[in-house]
Design a protein around this motif. Structure first.
Motif, PDB file in Angstrom:
ATOM      1  N   GLN A   1      89.242  59.198 -25.154  1.00  0.00           N
ATOM      2  CA  GLN A   1      88.017  58.426 -25.377  1.00  0.00           C
ATOM      3  C   GLN A   1      86.868  59.057 -24.591  1.00  0.00           C
ATOM      4  O   GLN A   1      85.734  59.109 -25.021  1.00  0.00           O
ATOM      5  N   VAL A   2      87.188  59.536 -23.392  1.00  0.00           N
ATOM      6  CA  VAL A   2      86.246  60.335 -22.585  1.00  0.00           C
ATOM      7  C   VAL A   2      87.095  61.435 -21.941  1.00  0.00           C
ATOM      8  O   VAL A   2      88.282  61.236 -21.705  1.00  0.00           O
ATOM      9  N   PRO A   3      86.494  62.593 -21.645  1.00  0.00           N
ATOM     10  CA  PRO A   3      87.315  63.650 -21.021  1.00  0.00           C
ATOM     11  C   PRO A   3      87.905  63.153 -19.709  1.00  0.00           C
ATOM     12  O   PRO A   3      87.282  62.365 -18.990  1.00  0.00           O
ATOM     13  N   GLN A   4      89.122  63.593 -19.416  1.00  0.00           N
ATOM     14  CA  GLN A   4      89.778  63.186 -18.170  1.00  0.00           C
ATOM     15  C   GLN A   4      89.167  63.965 -17.002  1.00  0.00           C
ATOM     16  O   GLN A   4      89.238  65.185 -16.964  1.00  0.00           O
ATOM     17  N   GLU A   5      88.568  63.244 -16.092  1.00  0.00           N
ATOM     18  CA  GLU A   5      88.038  63.903 -14.893  1.00  0.00           C
ATOM     19  C   GLU A   5      88.182  62.951 -13.719  1.00  0.00           C
ATOM     20  O   GLU A   5      88.518  61.782 -13.900  1.00  0.00           O
ATOM     21  N   ILE A   6      87.917  63.481 -12.519  1.00  0.00           N
ATOM     22  CA  ILE A   6      88.046  62.610 -11.346  1.00  0.00           C
ATOM     23  C   ILE A   6      86.723  61.869 -11.174  1.00  0.00           C
ATOM     24  O   ILE A   6      85.768  62.385 -10.626  1.00  0.00           O
ATOM     25  N   THR A   7      86.706  60.660 -11.705  1.00  0.00           N
ATOM     26  CA  THR A   7      85.503  59.832 -11.594  1.00  0.00           C
ATOM     27  C   THR A   7      85.528  59.144 -10.231  1.00  0.00           C
ATOM     28  O   THR A   7      86.539  59.203  -9.516  1.00  0.00           O
ATOM     29  N   ARG A   8      84.469  58.435  -9.892  1.00  0.00           N
ATOM     30  CA  ARG A   8      84.471  57.752  -8.584  1.00  0.00           C
ATOM     31  C   ARG A   8      85.592  56.713  -8.510  1.00  0.00           C
ATOM     32  O   ARG A   8      86.183  56.505  -7.459  1.00  0.00           O
ATOM     33  N   ASP A   9      85.895  56.072  -9.650  1.00  0.00           N
ATOM     34  CA  ASP A   9      86.972  55.075  -9.603  1.00  0.00           C
ATOM     35  C   ASP A   9      88.345  55.715  -9.443  1.00  0.00           C
ATOM     36  O   ASP A   9      89.182  55.213  -8.693  1.00  0.00           O
TER      37      ASP A   9
END
Ligand SMILES: CC[C@H](O)CC(=O)C(=O)O
Ligand SMILES: [Mn+2]
Length: 342
Positions: free
Chosen positions: A269-277
């Protein structure tokens, strides 16, 4: 590619990745991913709701497609790979396991909180009776010291498990902590040892290599990082790294890369990345599958999802306690209002 396998990889995108896409897998997606994984010579493919068999519920998230249909679809296209399922005693039951076996699964991973292996006895025993390769899966392994992990792994071994996994559900472990846990198990149990990482602190690969160095022979990966939180050790990258190290997985690197790019990337749904959450999951030691639940609660209550996750970490919430996320969000809002901050 010689076909020899020094490390056995289990691909978890079709189970752990279910968390990342709100359990919306379709039969067509599962067929195309499982077929490509099988053609790339991946030996084990896990398919289930993200929370394991029978996880589809309001509490954990409703599946778009009945998982038995997904399992059957995966089995139907696998010529060499073994399709496996995850089962958390209390969420799934032996009845669910029996139903999955009728569809042709060959592996069951029985998952408990790291201090609660005793609830896996009858599920492991039944899985063995059914002729399945049976794994004990000790979740949230960062919450127990190596001695405790050894005690719990020994229980799973005594129930008949063929392998025991150290599971870094929160992506909170550091490489030396993984090494000490795997080393302790290697010295104490006779069955194979596995490792399951989450990349929330960008340590999934480093932790996986530390586990292999200490003797883990079974490793989980998710193609394109399609797993909860920031995803797991990225399978196609792991295959490349191990190949560079002279460690054979038997997996075709080019086929894995093509699958990641052409089939899995469009599913995200969105690229997998290290978001703040996802970073906070690892930092605070929170279950990776709590991320989307916390984000939804934050939106609903108009608060910062990081505050919810940090508080869940302080309360040492464990898998299955998703209802606490709403409680925590409501309390944070109440405290803010009392302090005149809202
Ligand atoms: C809720 C089950 C969980 O997603 C299993 C797992 O992959 C983990 O603990 O990391
Ligand atoms: Mn996981």
């Amino acid at each position: 590619m010689s076909g020899k396998r020094d490390i056995l990889i289990t691909e978890v995108a079709l189970r752990d990745g279910s968390h990342a896409i709100n359990h919306q897998f379709t039969v067509e997606q599962v067929v195309s991913v499982a077929r490509a994984l099988d053609e790339a010579n991946v030996p084990f493919i896990e398919v289930s709701h993200g929370d394991g068999l029978a996880g589809s519920s309001l509490q954990y998230g409703l599946s778009r497609t009945n998982e038995m249909e997904l399992i059957e679809a995966a089995v139907s296209v696998c010529k060499q790979a073994t399709v496996g399922v995850l089962l958390l005693p209390g969420i799934g039951t032996i009845k669910d396991l029996n139903a999955a076996v009728k569809l042709g699964v060959g592996m069951a991973r029985i998952a408990t909180h790291v201090t609660e292996a005793d609830i896996s006895a009858q599920h492991i025993a039944r899985s063995k009776e059914l002729g399945l390769f049976t794994v004990g899966f000790l979740m949230m392994s960062h919450m127990a010291p190596p001695e405790k992990l050894v005690e719990q792994a020994k229980l799973m071994e005594s129930y008949g498990a063929d392998a025991v996994y150290v599971v870094d559900s929160a992506g909170a472990l550091l490489p030396h902590e993984v090494a000490e846990r795997i080393r302790a198990l290697k010295q104490s149990i006779g069955v194979e040892i596995g490792f399951h990482a989450h990349n929330n602190l960008s340590l999934a690969m480093a932790n996986t290599l530390a586990a292999i160095q200490e003797g883990a022979t079974r490793i989980d990966g998710s193609v394109r990082c399609l797993g909860a939180g920031a995803g797991n050790t990225q399978t196609e990258v792991l295959v490349a790294v191990l190949e560079r190290m002279g460690i054979e997985t038997g997996i075709d690197l080019y086929k894995m890369m093509d699958l990641a790019e052409e089939i899995v990337a469009p599913i995200l749904q969105v690229p997998q990345e290290i978001t703040r959450d996802s970073l906070v999951l690892g930092y605070a030691g929170v279950y990776s599958s709590f991320r989307l639940h916390a984000e939804r609660a934050a939106k609903k209550f108009g608060i910062d999802s990081r505050d919810i996750l940090i508080e869940l970490g302080k309360r040492k919430a464990v898998g299955g306690q998703e209802d606490m996320i709403i409680d925590v969000a409501a309390e944070i809002l109440k405290q803010r209002s009392a302090a005149g901050l809202r």
